[in-house]
Design an enzyme around this catalytic site. Structure first.
Site, PDB file in Angstrom:
ATOM      1  N   TYR A   1      10.883  -4.202  -8.308  1.00 42.13           N
ATOM      2  CA  TYR A   1       9.613  -4.040  -8.989  1.00 42.13           C
ATOM      3  C   TYR A   1       8.697  -2.954  -8.431  1.00 42.13           C
ATOM      4  CZ  TYR A   1       4.810  -4.941 -10.427  1.00 42.13           C
ATOM      5  OH  TYR A   1       3.543  -4.792 -10.903  1.00 42.13           O
TER       6      TYR A   1
ATOM      7  N   ASN B   1       1.159   0.336   5.852  1.00 44.57           N
ATOM      8  CA  ASN B   1       1.670  -0.476   4.752  1.00 44.57           C
ATOM      9  C   ASN B   1       2.500  -1.594   5.365  1.00 44.57           C
ATOM     10  OD1 ASN B   1       4.303   0.065   2.288  1.00 44.57           O
ATOM     11  ND2 ASN B   1       2.750  -1.520   2.352  1.00 44.57           N
ATOM     12  N   GLY B   2       2.103  -2.827   5.137  1.00 44.34           N
ATOM     13  CA  GLY B   2       2.869  -3.954   5.667  1.00 44.34           C
ATOM     14  C   GLY B   2       1.982  -5.086   6.148  1.00 44.34           C
TER      15      GLY B   2
ATOM     16  N   ASP C   1      11.969  -8.758 -18.177  1.00 46.52           N
ATOM     17  CA  ASP C   1      10.986  -8.301 -17.184  1.00 46.52           C
ATOM     18  C   ASP C   1      11.620  -8.313 -15.808  1.00 46.52           C
ATOM     19  OD1 ASP C   1       8.647  -7.222 -16.292  1.00 46.52           O
ATOM     20  OD2 ASP C   1       7.403  -8.990 -16.631  1.00 46.52           O
TER      21      ASP C   1
ATOM     22  N   CYS D   1      11.611 -14.349   0.132  1.00 44.25           N
ATOM     23  CA  CYS D   1      10.905 -15.001  -0.980  1.00 44.25           C
ATOM     24  C   CYS D   1      11.872 -15.697  -1.940  1.00 44.25           C
ATOM     25  CB  CYS D   1      10.032 -13.993  -1.725  1.00 44.25           C
ATOM     26  SG  CYS D   1      10.964 -12.618  -2.423  1.00 44.25           S
TER      27      CYS D   1
ATOM     28  N   CYS E   1      15.729  -8.026   3.152  1.00 40.29           N
ATOM     29  CA  CYS E   1      14.836  -9.172   3.285  1.00 40.29           C
ATOM     30  C   CYS E   1      14.811  -9.886   1.938  1.00 40.29           C
ATOM     31  CB  CYS E   1      13.421  -8.754   3.675  1.00 40.29           C
ATOM     32  SG  CYS E   1      12.329 -10.202   3.780  1.00 40.29           S
TER      33      CYS E   1
ATOM     34  N   CYS F   1       5.713 -14.462   0.589  1.00 37.38           N
ATOM     35  CA  CYS F   1       6.039 -13.244   1.349  1.00 37.38           C
ATOM     36  C   CYS F   1       4.996 -13.110   2.454  1.00 37.38           C
ATOM     37  CB  CYS F   1       6.006 -12.015   0.453  1.00 37.38           C
ATOM     38  SG  CYS F   1       6.335 -10.522   1.415  1.00 37.38           S
TER      39      CYS F   1
ATOM     40  N   SER G   1       7.493  -2.409 -16.392  1.00 39.08           N
ATOM     41  CA  SER G   1       8.315  -2.910 -15.293  1.00 39.08           C
ATOM     42  C   SER G   1       9.690  -3.397 -15.727  1.00 39.08           C
ATOM     43  CB  SER G   1       7.562  -4.031 -14.553  1.00 39.08           C
ATOM     44  OG  SER G   1       7.175  -5.032 -15.458  1.00 39.08           O
TER      45      SER G   1
ATOM     46  N   GLY H   1      -0.998   1.055  -5.140  1.00 33.94           N
ATOM     47  CA  GLY H   1      -2.312   0.488  -4.861  1.00 33.94           C
ATOM     48  C   GLY H   1      -3.390   1.227  -5.604  1.00 33.94           C
TER      49      GLY H   1
ATOM     50  N   CYS I   1       0.858  -1.167   0.000  1.00 34.79           N
ATOM     51  CA  CYS I   1       0.000   0.000   0.000  1.00 34.79           C
ATOM     52  C   CYS I   1       0.896   1.219   0.000  1.00 34.79           C
ATOM     53  CB  CYS I   1      -0.857   0.024   1.259  1.00 34.79           C
ATOM     54  SG  CYS I   1      -1.858  -1.454   1.480  1.00 34.79           S
TER      55      CYS I   1
ATOM     56  N   CYS J   1      13.056  -4.620   2.101  1.00 33.53           N
ATOM     57  CA  CYS J   1      12.495  -5.540   1.096  1.00 33.53           C
ATOM     58  C   CYS J   1      13.142  -5.300  -0.267  1.00 33.53           C
ATOM     59  CB  CYS J   1      10.984  -5.299   1.012  1.00 33.53           C
ATOM     60  SG  CYS J   1      10.216  -6.057  -0.416  1.00 33.53           S
TER      61      CYS J   1
END
Ligand code: AMP
Length: 494
Positions: free
Chosen positions: A280, A128-129, A383, A479, A476, A420, A321, A54, A28, A274
């Site tokens: 991205y 956000n999180g 990408d 993922c 982090c 994630c 992207s 978002g 977000c 992150c």
């Protein structure tokens, strides 16, 4: 008295909480402003600049005489707010939120800010999180007799904060510190309390948050990304530090940090930004934790040119992207960069379409090939990432149909193999096209076959870390590595 208006009925509970509780999770955008004038307009513009974070819902809350007024709606920021609506926000302090859609949760009740009554007056929060241990608190509190109206971590967080306000005699800073000692997860929060805007970043700094100074009038601003400052003529001051609380004022901002014990005991590193923000999620024109997003993406392209060169005639980005990565790959290999796929700007991100079937049809609507760029060529498609592989499979087919002789795929993120839990919408192992074994062997032929490509290669984890330029231990990478910076039930910590 809390005044929350929205496009649906409010929920009012026995505990004085009012407003539509939301699932405080996922990607977000947040913004908070204290300004001499037009604070709501600043928040509105900041949210518009953060719209990529978002597109599901938007909300703004302000404080007038210690009472909070809040409006939230479904849609893009400019669809929810117009000039007349903004003019109703009279306070000098405002916070705002834009929400990212997650499957099955595209409802107004999930919109933020969330507003509540507490022992010291109204509170509004935008987050956000993801809070990893929200479920545990909910269960414990339920056993003590607390009633919950939703299963969301936002309800847990705001109730815990309201409770801490009672325990600390209404001291919001101590209440927040106590909250930060017990909640585990990612959170960049803006709060409206006692007429002030406070900003809080989790002790590992997982989600971005930065502070700026307004140039056209007195006041300060916090936002998820620095790009919002450009939109409102504010000067970037710095990132909010991991574990810091910031209070915005008209003439200065105050910082509170280094509280003992605010790093939750079961976290395992100093910080854990992150990596996906650079790969991205963030806008390329943002600077996050001192590092330019565009430059990282460009370096990733160059690194991929070193790690996975291929003989080809043209490199084509998946817009938007893959663009910055593709420029880097072209610079690194000397293969010409051409725009061979054109994006329909008016179709939303396909990834966030709630239904997979909708996502598939939308890919066709969203992208169209330029035959003259592709026909008879050996094409490299670039990408940022592959998650489920749906998008790439369709695009490879599209490029083949346009007459490509070979299609090679290069990806600016190592294979995503693990969910994630800290704020990105990649929640289940079964959805990922890559398997841990592909990743371990760095052999992508299985996936290349599945997406129909002649070859597929991802940047290595080491290469990615080098491009971001932040030590591996301060990122982090859960993922990618299946090792997380906080304890997550059933998963390994790093
Ligand atoms: P797919 O492989 O079909 O799941 O789609 C991956 C594409 O969606 C990538 O190329 C990204 O541009 C984008 N993407 C990746 N992760 C996310 C995410 N969590 N939310 C939104 N878009 C994403």
């Amino acid at each position: 008295m809390v005044n929350t208006t929205s496009q649906c009925d409010d929920i009012i509970d026995d505990y004085g909480l009012k407003g539509a509780f939301c699932k405080l999770s996922g990607h977000c955008g947040v913004a908070g402003v204290t300004a001499e004038k037009e604070s709501a307009s600043y928040v509105f513009l900041a949210l518009r600049a953060l719209q990529h974070r978002g597109q599901e819902s938007a909300g703004i809350a302000t404080s007038v005489d210690n009472q909070i007024e809040c409006f939230r709606g479904m849609g893009l920021v400019h669809e929810v707010f117009n000039t007349q609506r903004l003019a109703t926000f009279k306070g000098t302090s405002c916070i705002g939120h834009i929400r990212y859609s997650t499957t099955g949760a595209s409802e107004l009740k999930n919109a933020q800010p969330v507003v509540a009554s507490s022992s010291i007056g109204d509170l509004a929060i935008a987050h956000n999180g993801d809070i990893v241990n929200a479920g545990k608190f909910r269960d414990e509190l339920r056993e003590k007799g607390w009633a919950f109206f939703t299963t969301t971590d936002s309800e847990v967080m705001i109730r815990l904060l309201a409770n801490e306000l009672v325990n600390t005699g209404g001291d919001i800073f101590h209440a927040l510190q106590n909250l930060m000692r017990v909640i585990i997860g990612s959170y960049s929060i803006v709060l409206l309390v006692g007429g002030k805007v406070l900003a809080v970043r989790d002790p590992l700094g997982i989600k971005p948050l930065c502070i700026g100074k307004l140039n056209d009038c007195k006041g300060y601003v916090v936002t998820s990304e620095s790009v919002a400052f450009d939109a409102i003529n504010a000067t970037f001051i710095r990132d909010v530090a991991p574990g810091e609380i910031v209070e915005l004022g008209m003439n200065r901002y105050k910082s509170y940090r280094n509280f003992s014990g605010t790093v939750a005991p079961n976290t395992h590193s100093a910080c854990a930004h992150c990596m996906f923000e650079w790969v991205y999620f963030a806008r390329p024109d943002s600077i996050i934790d001192g590092v330019s997003v565009y430059e990282v993406r460009n370096k990733i392209g160059k690194k991929l040119a070193e790690e996975h060169r291929v003989d080809a005639d043209v490199i084509i980005p998946i817009p938007d992207s893959g663009r910055a990565h593709a420029v880097g790959y072209s610079e690194g290999t000397g293969i010409p960069f051409r725009e061979g796929l054109i994006k329909n700007r008016y179709v939303a991100r396909t990834f966030i379409m709630p239904e997979p079937s909708m996502r598939e049809t939308e890919v066709k609507l969203k992208l169209n090939p330029i035959k003259s760029v592709i026909e008879g060529k050996r094409v490299v498609l670039m990408d940022d990432s592959i998650v489920r592989g749906t998008t790439m499979r369709r695009i490879v087919q599209m490029v083949r149909n346009a007459g490509a002789r070979e299609v090679h795929v290069r990806i600016g993120c190592p294979p995503i193999i693990s969910p994630c839990y800290l704020g990105i919408d990649m929640k289940t192992r079964s959805q990922f096209i890559a398997k841990p074994s592909d990743s371990k062997r760095q052999d992508y032929t299985r996936v290349a076959k599945m997406i129909g490509a002649d070859s597929l290669a991802h940047i290595s984890i080491e290469g990615l870390v080098e491009c971001i330029g932040i030590p591996k231990g301060n990122l982090c990478l859960g993922c990618l590595t299946e090792k997380y910076p906080v304890e997550i039930p059933g998963e390994r910590t790093r």
